[in-house]
Design a protein around this motif. Structure first.
Motif, short mmCIF file in Angstrom:
data_model
loop_
_atom_site.label_atom_id
_atom_site.label_comp_id
_atom_site.label_asym_id
_atom_site.label_seq_id
_atom_site.Cartn_x
_atom_site.Cartn_y
_atom_site.Cartn_z
N TYR A 5 0.83 -1.20 0.00
CA TYR A 5 0.00 0.00 0.00
C TYR A 5 0.87 1.25 0.00
O TYR A 5 1.83 1.34 0.76
CB TYR A 5 -0.91 0.02 1.23
CG TYR A 5 -1.84 -1.16 1.28
CD1 TYR A 5 -3.09 -1.11 0.65
CD2 TYR A 5 -1.48 -2.33 1.95
CE1 TYR A 5 -3.94 -2.20 0.69
CE2 TYR A 5 -2.33 -3.42 1.99
CZ TYR A 5 -3.56 -3.36 1.35
OH TYR A 5 -4.40 -4.44 1.38
N PHE A 7 0.56 5.17 0.86
CA PHE A 7 -0.30 6.08 1.62
C PHE A 7 -0.12 7.51 1.12
O PHE A 7 0.99 8.02 1.06
CB PHE A 7 0.02 5.96 3.12
CG PHE A 7 -0.38 4.63 3.67
CD1 PHE A 7 -1.63 4.45 4.23
CD2 PHE A 7 0.47 3.54 3.57
CE1 PHE A 7 -2.02 3.21 4.71
CE2 PHE A 7 0.08 2.30 4.04
CZ PHE A 7 -1.16 2.13 4.61
N LYS A 32 -1.82 -1.06 -3.96
CA LYS A 32 -2.98 -0.18 -3.87
C LYS A 32 -2.55 1.15 -3.26
O LYS A 32 -1.70 1.19 -2.38
CB LYS A 32 -4.06 -0.80 -2.97
CG LYS A 32 -4.55 -2.15 -3.41
CD LYS A 32 -5.57 -2.03 -4.50
CE LYS A 32 -6.25 -3.35 -4.75
NZ LYS A 32 -5.99 -3.89 -6.04
N THR A 33 -3.21 2.22 -3.71
CA THR A 33 -3.00 3.54 -3.11
C THR A 33 -4.10 3.78 -2.09
O THR A 33 -5.25 3.36 -2.28
CB THR A 33 -2.99 4.65 -4.16
OG1 THR A 33 -4.19 4.58 -4.94
CG2 THR A 33 -1.77 4.53 -5.08
N VAL A 34 -3.73 4.43 -0.98
CA VAL A 34 -4.66 4.69 0.12
C VAL A 34 -4.64 6.18 0.44
O VAL A 34 -3.60 6.72 0.81
CB VAL A 34 -4.29 3.88 1.38
CG1 VAL A 34 -5.25 4.19 2.52
CG2 VAL A 34 -4.24 2.39 1.09
N SER A 35 -5.78 6.83 0.32
CA SER A 35 -5.92 8.21 0.76
C SER A 35 -6.07 8.19 2.28
O SER A 35 -6.88 7.42 2.80
CB SER A 35 -7.16 8.85 0.13
OG SER A 35 -7.50 10.04 0.80
N LYS A 40 -11.44 9.66 -1.75
CA LYS A 40 -10.34 9.07 -2.49
C LYS A 40 -9.46 10.07 -3.23
O LYS A 40 -8.39 9.73 -3.70
CB LYS A 40 -10.89 8.05 -3.49
CG LYS A 40 -11.48 6.83 -2.83
CD LYS A 40 -11.96 5.82 -3.84
CE LYS A 40 -12.53 4.61 -3.12
NZ LYS A 40 -12.94 3.56 -4.04
N LEU A 54 -8.26 3.34 -2.41
CA LEU A 54 -9.01 3.17 -1.17
C LEU A 54 -8.93 4.43 -0.31
O LEU A 54 -7.91 5.12 -0.32
CB LEU A 54 -8.42 2.02 -0.33
CG LEU A 54 -8.30 0.64 -0.95
CD1 LEU A 54 -7.37 -0.23 -0.11
CD2 LEU A 54 -9.66 0.00 -1.08
N THR A 55 -9.96 4.67 0.47
CA THR A 55 -9.85 5.66 1.55
C THR A 55 -9.22 4.93 2.72
O THR A 55 -9.18 3.69 2.76
CB THR A 55 -11.23 6.20 1.97
OG1 THR A 55 -11.98 5.11 2.52
CG2 THR A 55 -11.96 6.86 0.82
N TYR A 56 -8.77 5.68 3.71
CA TYR A 56 -8.19 5.03 4.90
C TYR A 56 -9.24 4.21 5.62
O TYR A 56 -8.94 3.12 6.12
CB TYR A 56 -7.55 6.08 5.83
CG TYR A 56 -6.75 5.42 6.92
CD1 TYR A 56 -5.57 4.74 6.62
CD2 TYR A 56 -7.16 5.46 8.24
CE1 TYR A 56 -4.83 4.13 7.61
CE2 TYR A 56 -6.42 4.85 9.25
CZ TYR A 56 -5.26 4.18 8.92
OH TYR A 56 -4.53 3.56 9.91
N GLU A 58 -11.72 2.54 4.23
CA GLU A 58 -11.84 1.27 3.49
C GLU A 58 -10.65 0.37 3.76
O GLU A 58 -10.80 -0.85 3.92
CB GLU A 58 -11.97 1.55 1.99
CG GLU A 58 -13.27 2.20 1.60
CD GLU A 58 -13.28 2.71 0.17
OE1 GLU A 58 -14.38 2.75 -0.40
OE2 GLU A 58 -12.21 3.09 -0.37
N PHE A 59 -9.47 0.96 3.81
CA PHE A 59 -8.26 0.20 4.13
C PHE A 59 -8.40 -0.48 5.49
O PHE A 59 -8.19 -1.68 5.62
CB PHE A 59 -7.05 1.13 4.10
CG PHE A 59 -5.79 0.55 4.69
CD1 PHE A 59 -5.03 -0.34 3.96
CD2 PHE A 59 -5.38 0.89 5.97
CE1 PHE A 59 -3.86 -0.89 4.50
CE2 PHE A 59 -4.22 0.36 6.51
CZ PHE A 59 -3.46 -0.53 5.77
#
Length: 191
Positions: A5, A7, A32-35, A40, A54-56, A58-59
């Motif tokens: 991930y 971030f 995956k990228t995570v906001s 997002k 993903l949002t944090y 969702e992560f």
């Protein structure tokens, strides 16, 4: 945590996030990228807006720390104020510490080794690199600074700055898939 991930916080350095993302995906890594924000969309330091995978929230809803291994990687790009936003997020910092303690890997570039990775309890004997002027935090924890594009030492991979983002991405790829895969991607990119 299972997976790889990146971030993203508002103010992230675009090249330091996108170049490693591209290299890892070229190498067959499901990254995956995570906001770290509620939505997002994340805007970089140079006003480039990206849609994270993903949002944090969702992560957090889909990731458990149980069974973390060295091929599970948390990646932190630099950039200002993005790195500061990551470093000031206590929940992410606590998650990072637990992830690393459980055997997971960390990758950080530019200011992120100095502001994020330096929040580990100890970096004694770990070789690292970072953007000039951000080496004090990791050195205070026992880290050994090297002024090179990228350094991989055990489960910590670091990069120096935006111009070193490709080297950083290749170092992460080599950590995950081996030098042969990293060399194949390097050649395919004509490096």
């Amino acid at each position: 945590m299972k997976g790889v991930y990146i971030f993203l916080a508002n103010g992230f350095e675009e090249t330091e996030a996108i170049a490693p993302l591209d290299i890892l995906r070229r190498g067959g890594v499901d990254v995956k990228t995570v906001s770290i924000h509620r939505d997002k969309y994340v805007t970089g330091a140079h006003k480039v807006t990206v849609a994270a995978d993903l949002t944090y929230g969702e992560f957090k809803a889909n990731v458990e720390l149980d069974g973390t291994e060295a091929d599970d990687v948390m990646i932190f790009p630099g950039g200002m104020p993005g790195t500061k936003n990551l470093a000031e997020n206590a929940e992410i910092i606590n998650f990072m510490r637990l992830h690393y303690a459980e055997g997971g890997s960390l990758a950080a570039i530019c200011a992120a080794p100095g502001l994020v990775i330096s929040q580990l309890p100890s970096l004694k004997g770990i070789h690292f690199t970072c953007y000039d002027g951000f080496e004090d935090g990791p050195e205070a924890r026992g880290g050994i600074y090297e002024k090179v594009p990228a350094v991989a030492d055990g489960n910590i991979i670091t990069g120096r700055g935006p111009g070193c983002a490709v080297d950083f991405g290749l170092a992460i790829l080599a950590h995950l898939k081996g030098e042969e895969t990293a060399d194949e991607v390097r050649k395919s990119m004509m490096l």
